[in-house]
Design a protein around this motif. Structure first.
Motif, mmCIF file in Angstrom:
data_model
loop_
_atom_site.group_PDB
_atom_site.id
_atom_site.type_symbol
_atom_site.label_atom_id
_atom_site.label_comp_id
_atom_site.label_asym_id
_atom_site.label_seq_id
_atom_site.Cartn_x
_atom_site.Cartn_y
_atom_site.Cartn_z
ATOM 1 N N LEU A 159 0.834 -1.201 0.000
ATOM 2 C CA LEU A 159 0.000 0.000 0.000
ATOM 3 C C LEU A 159 0.876 1.262 0.000
ATOM 4 N N ALA A 160 1.906 1.216 0.857
ATOM 5 C CA ALA A 160 2.793 2.376 0.965
ATOM 6 C C ALA A 160 3.537 2.609 -0.346
ATOM 7 N N ARG A 161 3.951 1.508 -0.985
ATOM 8 C CA ARG A 161 4.686 1.655 -2.241
ATOM 9 C C ARG A 161 3.774 2.209 -3.330
ATOM 10 N N LYS A 162 2.553 1.674 -3.397
ATOM 11 C CA LYS A 162 1.582 2.174 -4.385
ATOM 12 C C LYS A 162 1.381 3.681 -4.191
ATOM 13 N N PHE A 163 1.279 4.048 -2.928
ATOM 14 C CA PHE A 163 1.040 5.444 -2.594
ATOM 15 C C PHE A 163 2.237 6.291 -2.992
ATOM 16 N N HIS A 164 3.413 5.789 -2.652
ATOM 17 C CA HIS A 164 4.634 6.527 -2.959
ATOM 18 C C HIS A 164 4.828 6.667 -4.462
ATOM 19 N N ASP A 165 4.443 5.620 -5.219
ATOM 20 C CA ASP A 165 4.596 5.656 -6.678
ATOM 21 C C ASP A 165 3.807 6.796 -7.316
ATOM 22 N N LEU A 166 2.827 7.300 -6.598
ATOM 23 C CA LEU A 166 2.006 8.379 -7.151
ATOM 24 C C LEU A 166 2.812 9.656 -7.373
ATOM 25 N N GLY A 167 3.893 9.799 -6.645
ATOM 26 C CA GLY A 167 4.674 11.037 -6.734
ATOM 27 C C GLY A 167 4.134 12.060 -5.752
ATOM 28 N N PRO A 168 4.972 13.045 -5.380
ATOM 29 C CA PRO A 168 4.625 13.965 -4.294
ATOM 30 C C PRO A 168 3.303 14.710 -4.509
ATOM 31 N N SER A 169 3.098 15.261 -5.707
ATOM 32 C CA SER A 169 1.891 16.077 -5.876
ATOM 33 C C SER A 169 0.643 15.197 -5.885
ATOM 34 N N GLN A 170 0.766 14.003 -6.467
ATOM 35 C CA GLN A 170 -0.397 13.119 -6.499
ATOM 36 C C GLN A 170 -0.705 12.524 -5.128
ATOM 37 N N MET A 171 0.329 12.365 -4.302
ATOM 38 C CA MET A 171 0.070 11.887 -2.933
ATOM 39 C C MET A 171 -0.819 12.892 -2.216
ATOM 40 N N ALA A 172 -0.464 14.160 -2.378
ATOM 41 C CA ALA A 172 -1.267 15.209 -1.748
ATOM 42 C C ALA A 172 -2.669 15.212 -2.334
ATOM 43 N N GLU A 173 -2.745 15.091 -3.661
ATOM 44 C CA GLU A 173 -4.047 15.074 -4.322
ATOM 45 C C GLU A 173 -4.898 13.912 -3.814
ATOM 46 N N THR A 174 -4.252 12.771 -3.610
ATOM 47 C CA THR A 174 -4.983 11.578 -3.185
ATOM 48 C C THR A 174 -5.621 11.790 -1.819
ATOM 49 N N LEU A 175 -4.836 12.373 -0.911
ATOM 50 C CA LEU A 175 -5.389 12.615 0.422
ATOM 51 C C LEU A 175 -6.560 13.588 0.361
ATOM 52 N N ARG A 176 -6.416 14.599 -0.488
ATOM 53 C CA ARG A 176 -7.516 15.556 -0.635
ATOM 54 C C ARG A 176 -8.717 14.830 -1.250
ATOM 55 N N PHE A 177 -8.431 14.079 -2.280
ATOM 56 C CA PHE A 177 -9.491 13.415 -3.021
ATOM 57 C C PHE A 177 -10.317 12.494 -2.128
ATOM 58 N N TRP A 178 -9.637 11.792 -1.244
ATOM 59 C CA TRP A 178 -10.341 10.825 -0.389
ATOM 60 C C TRP A 178 -11.193 11.507 0.676
ATOM 61 N N THR A 179 -10.969 12.776 0.888
ATOM 62 C CA THR A 179 -11.666 13.415 2.006
ATOM 63 C C THR A 179 -12.554 14.580 1.590
ATOM 64 N N MET A 180 -12.410 15.087 0.382
ATOM 65 C CA MET A 180 -13.163 16.297 0.042
ATOM 66 C C MET A 180 -14.546 15.963 -0.537
ATOM 67 N N SER A 181 -15.345 17.008 -0.739
ATOM 68 C CA SER A 181 -16.673 16.776 -1.304
ATOM 69 C C SER A 181 -16.573 16.749 -2.823
ATOM 70 N N ILE A 182 -17.527 16.061 -3.435
ATOM 71 C CA ILE A 182 -17.525 15.980 -4.888
ATOM 72 C C ILE A 182 -17.719 17.364 -5.493
ATOM 73 N N SER A 183 -18.497 18.191 -4.829
ATOM 74 C CA SER A 183 -18.735 19.538 -5.338
ATOM 75 C C SER A 183 -17.435 20.343 -5.393
ATOM 76 N N GLU A 184 -16.653 20.285 -4.308
ATOM 77 C CA GLU A 184 -15.367 21.001 -4.278
ATOM 78 C C GLU A 184 -14.396 20.415 -5.302
ATOM 79 N N PHE A 185 -14.408 19.121 -5.400
ATOM 80 C CA PHE A 185 -13.506 18.468 -6.358
ATOM 81 C C PHE A 185 -13.813 18.933 -7.781
ATOM 82 N N LEU A 186 -15.092 18.971 -8.122
ATOM 83 C CA LEU A 186 -15.481 19.366 -9.482
ATOM 84 C C LEU A 186 -15.219 20.842 -9.750
ATOM 85 N N ASP A 187 -15.307 21.654 -8.696
ATOM 86 C CA ASP A 187 -15.013 23.089 -8.855
ATOM 87 C C ASP A 187 -13.589 23.315 -9.370
#
Lengths: 539, 413
Positions: A159-187
């Protein structure tokens, strides 16, 4: 008295998938189902002569092709047909369509906004990246982060390796993505309301959350990570309705020697010395089994079928607090002829896809407001389709079946139980919305099946009628699904397992919980598991 | 609630009229009637949603039209943006890699632009039409990026792909064709110059640019003037061997010219799903564009940091391969064993009489370690792979250098 190797409680798709794998691994398996038919929420029933309904679930994408192959489901009659598009009909007499063709899709969006039309590629890239991250986790047991067992540590590293493979900006995006609202994401991608409404649909279906609630972006992913024969993200109709899936599963199960008993409601799981020993049916009949596997949701399993005294306190409290809230209803309609939507050209492929009327995120959120107040939405969100435009086997020629998934619909009406009058008024809300966009719609109706959370719970056994057997929020995912410490399909009671959508990776007609649970059970039995092919590669 | 569907009213008339697009998935370009008339192969492909010819009659003859006479290629599907306004120069200087303040009106730049992480979003050509007006032509679509980057600048950005038709006229007789067509003054155009010319009461913008490494021009007109422009060129070119061509021929010529194609030779940042597939300019041979002397531009910090920290991982190179068998998508090895890269475009060059290719290698190979490189070619011959291990040598791009491309005045063949 005969002792079964394994008893599976509930003949839903996950129960049947689980039973199939166990039977094929050499166990002697019994499936008990309270209804006179199997299928759970993946069922096709005829309630008026000549018409077949997909009574609960109505589209297929998530069901894993690995399982279809292992269990030879195509040979047992399963065929899924990708559908052709979809549309949101707008209040100004237009519509926004989704087309399968990439360029047509862009041109359609450009009718509303050239900018949004060109934003789609970036949106699709980002969502696809998230899907590619999550997909390999579906067919694996979630690791226990507190465990030092080599397998858990290995899975955590994976899991950690998969996460790390995303690269720094995508890791941040992933955490946001998993927690934000669909409305904010689409904005972050789009500016046009109807385009945002179009995409936010996948963020709220089946949840008791609104498009502005945190966590709904992940729900979108849950609806995007399926496929139809390798076409990732595509959705389709099962020929013969969703019951075709469980029909093929039960046929496969029985062909491999498994036994199904319908009309057999389970009253209790028998526990002796902290170990499950069998079940008691509602009629008092006892059936002995070395293992008991429950396809019922986690609340039903541990709060109704097991004596509370057999369970640890913390576990019980967490199960009681597990979020499993009814938020949707279903109206199934038999139609004398194909409805017309004047806004939609007669040759539009959208008739062979999903249709909606909720043309703004705001409107969707208002529909959710009604739910919070304990009422069904006065202006509900409908996910509506006419599968018979692609599958003529469900009705007589020229007639049609329309499936309407309706959100939001509360488990109780302003705190009290649903009445028949409530149910009829709920149906009228739905029909009048459709009739606004489709003149003469009422006259085409031959028969209707209306299902509020009351009917869904009573018939299918889904607590509060929640279609996912529990919210797909981040606090209830992966190693926290259904509750921390019990995410690996086992329970505090020896020999008692859970295999329904309450477990990782969650709901939708996916079959992955049933399959993963079977893998854990076979591991506990030290049985070889050659029947189960490895998860598809994501490269 | 107001949820009743209302009658169509005027604010939406345009959008409602456009609905029928779903009945035609591949668009026709403004030149389609002429191309259809010449299309004998029915060999179409989809170029950004347009029905475009791969070859019309004979791809060999089409290639030689580029190299020995004049070839006419429809570039209308190119994505085009019109960027106007008092801040347009400053804005484009901020968005793109090169120094736009040094791009005079009437000149064209081959350029590229990056996201904030320094990964290339696309490459393209920037035409400075006037002091305050530019046209940006490229392969992929970037309107949200361009609009978001424009915050704080007094510019307007309009996507005009469908409105503007484009033709590439390439080959040694291309100048002669334009002169025969009475485009007076076209002889003054040097490489990367552009000028407006009268056509049927409108203006055709002609630039001395192209994708072939040959003498050639690109012509842009409003879509309604497209067919008459085509006819004007074809008529003038009768005695100069003019021939309409498809992409197969053009692709051979562009390889000889050593030019790269987005999402063929590199993955653009907005399409790359896998995090390691994105590329910085220095990794795809576009490092020369990066102007370190100018002020801030999108991606600058990341590009400079990667240069300073020696973080650049890839390099795009031209290679020459022994023998004659094309090495398309072959793996590149060092010492025949260690995998160091991939060929993205390859073919026999009729003009250079060499087996050439464009490849992406992992540094230091192709950068500081250039010896002992090999490509493994799997050549399918009658249902059997003939496997060849061939020596590869790094050579400068372009693979061919034609004096006629830059000669002034252009030669009248």
């Amino acid at each position: 008295m005969k002792t079964w190797d394994a008893i599976v409680i509930g003949g839903g798709h996950n129960g049947l998938v689980n039973a199939c794998y166990l039977q094929r691994a050499g166990l002697n398996v019994l499936v008990v189902e309270k209804n006179e038919w199997v299928g759970g929420a993946a069922v096709s029933r005829s309630l008026t002569p000549g018409f077949l309904y997909s009574n609960c679930s109505y589209v297929c994408s998530l069901f894993r092709p690995e399982t279809m192959r292992d269990l030879e489901l195509p040979r047992h009659g399963l065929q899924v047909i990708a559908y052709e598009g979809g549309a949101v009909l707008t209040r100004d007499g237009d519509y926004l369509a989704n087309y399968r063709d990439h360029d047509a899709h862009r041109r359609e969006f450009a009718r509303f906004s050239k900018r949004d039309a060109e934003a789609y590629d970036r949106y699709a890239r980002d969502v696809t990246r998230q899907c590619r991250f999550i997909q390999p986790l579906l067919m694996r047991t979630a690791p226990d982060p507190t465990s030092l067992k080599p397998r858990d540590v290995g899975e955590l590293l994976f899991l950690a390796r998969k996460f790390h493979d995303l690269g720094p900006s995508q890791m941040a995006e992933t955490l946001r993505f998993w927690t934000m609202s669909i409305s904010e994401f689409l904005d972050e991608y789009f500016e046009t309301d109807v385009i945002k409404a179009n995409f936010s649909i996948s963020g709220i279906i089946g949840t008791a959350l609104g498009p502005m609630s945190p966590g709904t972006a992940y729900v979108l992913l849950h609806h995007y990570m399926g496929e139809v024969d390798g076409s990732v993200g595509a959705w389709g109709y099962a020929r013969g309705g969703m019951g075709a899936i469980t029909k093929a599963l039960s046929s496969s199960f029985q062909a491999s020697g498994g036994t199904i008993r319908t009309g057999a409601e389970v009253d209790k799981v028998l526990v002796s010395n902290g170990k499950a020993t069998g079940i008691v049916l509602a009629n008092g009949e006892e059936i002995a089994g070395r293992l008991v596997i429950s396809n019922a949701d986690v609340k039903r399993t541990f709060l109704k079928l097991v004596e509370e005294k057999e369970l640890p306190d913390v576990f019980l409290r967490r199960v009681r607090n597990f979020k499993i809230r009814g938020s949707s209803g279903k109206v199934n309609i038999a139609l004398d002829s194909l409805p017309e939507f004047p806004a939609l050209p007669k040759d539009s492929p959208c008739y062979r896809g999903d249709l909606h009327f909720t043309d703004s995120v705001e409107r969707m959120e208002r529909a959710y407001d009604d739910w919070k107040a304990g009422r069904w939405s006065a202006d509900p969100f409908l996910d509506m389709m006419i599968p018979t435009t692609l599958d003529p086997t469900m009705t007589p020629p020229g007639k049609h079946f329309m499936s309407c998934f309706v959100q939001y619909c509360p488990p109780k009406v302003e705190g009290r139980d649903w009445t028949d009058a409530d149910r009829d008024a709920f149906a009228e809300t739905v029909i009048s919305q459709i009739a606004d966009y489709s003149p003469g719609f009422r006259d085409r109706i031959v028969h209707m099946e209306v299902r509020t959370p009351r009917e869904l719970e009573a018939e299918v056994g889904l607590t509060e009628g929640n279609i996912f057997q529990g919210e797909l929020t981040f606090d209830q995912l992966l190693f926290n699904r259904p509750v921390p410490g019990y995410a690996q399909y086992r329970s505090p009671i020896g020999g008692l397992y859970i295999c329904g959508s309450s477990t990782h990776p969650g709901g939708g007609v996916m079959g992955a919980p049933g399959r993963n649970a079977a893998a854990e059970i076979l591991r506990d039995l030290s049985k070889s598991n050659t029947q189960m092919s490895p998860a598809h590669d994501v490269i | 609630m107001g949820k009743t569907a209302k009658k169509t009213s005027s604010p939406y008339a345009g959008r409602i009229a456009a609905r029928s697009h779903f009945r035609t998935l591949r668009l026709d370009t403004p030149f389609q009637p002429r191309i259809d008339a010449l299309m004998k192969q029915n060999d179409w492909y989809s170029w950004a949603g347009y029905r475009a010819p791969a070859s019309l009659w004979d791809e060999e003859l089409e290639y030689f039209a580029i190299r020995s006479t004049a070839a006419l290629f429809d570039i209308s599907p190119m994505v085009k943006y019109l960027i106007q306004g008092p801040d347009s120069e400053a804005y484009l200087d901020r968005v793109t890699l090169r120094d736009v303040t040094r791009l005079r009106p009437g000149r064209v730049q081959y350029t590229a632009w990056c996201d904030d992480e320094g990964h290339v979003l696309d490459d393209g050509t920037l035409f400075r039409l006037t002091e305050d007006a530019f046209r940006l032509c490229c392969q992929e679509r970037h309107l949200p990026w361009l609009l978001d980057s424009a915050i704080g600048y007094d510019v307007s950005i309009v996507e005009e792909t469908e409105e503007i038709a484009g033709l590439a006229l390439q080959g040694p007789t291309s100048f002669a064709v334009l002169r025969e067509a009475d485009f007076d003054g076209v002889e003054h155009l040097k490489v990367f110059d552009l000028a407006g010319f009268e056509h049927q009461g409108g203006t055709v913008t002609i630039s001395r640019t192209g994708f072939t490494g040959d003498l050639g021009y690109e012509l842009f007109v409003p879509a309604n003037l497209a067919l008459s422009l085509w006819d004007r060129l074809m008529e003038a070119g009768q005695a100069r061997g003019i021939r309409a061509i498809g992409y197969t021929a053009l692709n051979r010529a562009r390889l000889e010219a050593g030019l790269i194609v987005a999402n063929a030779d590199f993955s653009t940042a907005e399409h790359a799903l896998r995090p390691d597939r994105v590329r910085m300019p220095d990794e795809i041979g576009l490092g020369f564009m990066v102007d370190a002397k100018k002020g801030h531009f999108n991606g600058r910090r990341a590009i400079m940091a990667a240069r300073d920290g020696k973080k650049l991982r890839h390099v795009l190179v031209g290679i020459e391969i022994e023998g004659n068998i094309p090495a398309e998508h072959a793996i590149v090895y060092h010492g025949k064993k260690k995998e160091v890269g991939l060929v993205s475009a390859a073919g026999w060059s009729p003009l250079a009489k060499r087996n050439i290719a464009i490849a992406s290698l992992v540094r230091p190979y192709g950068h500081t370690v250039n010896d002992d490189l090999w490509v493994e070619i799997y050549a399918m011959r009658e249902l059997k792979y003939e496997r060849l291990m061939k020596r590869a040598r790094i050579v400068p791009r372009p693979f061919i250098k034609l004096d006629r491309r830059t000669a002034n005045p252009p030669a009248d063949f």
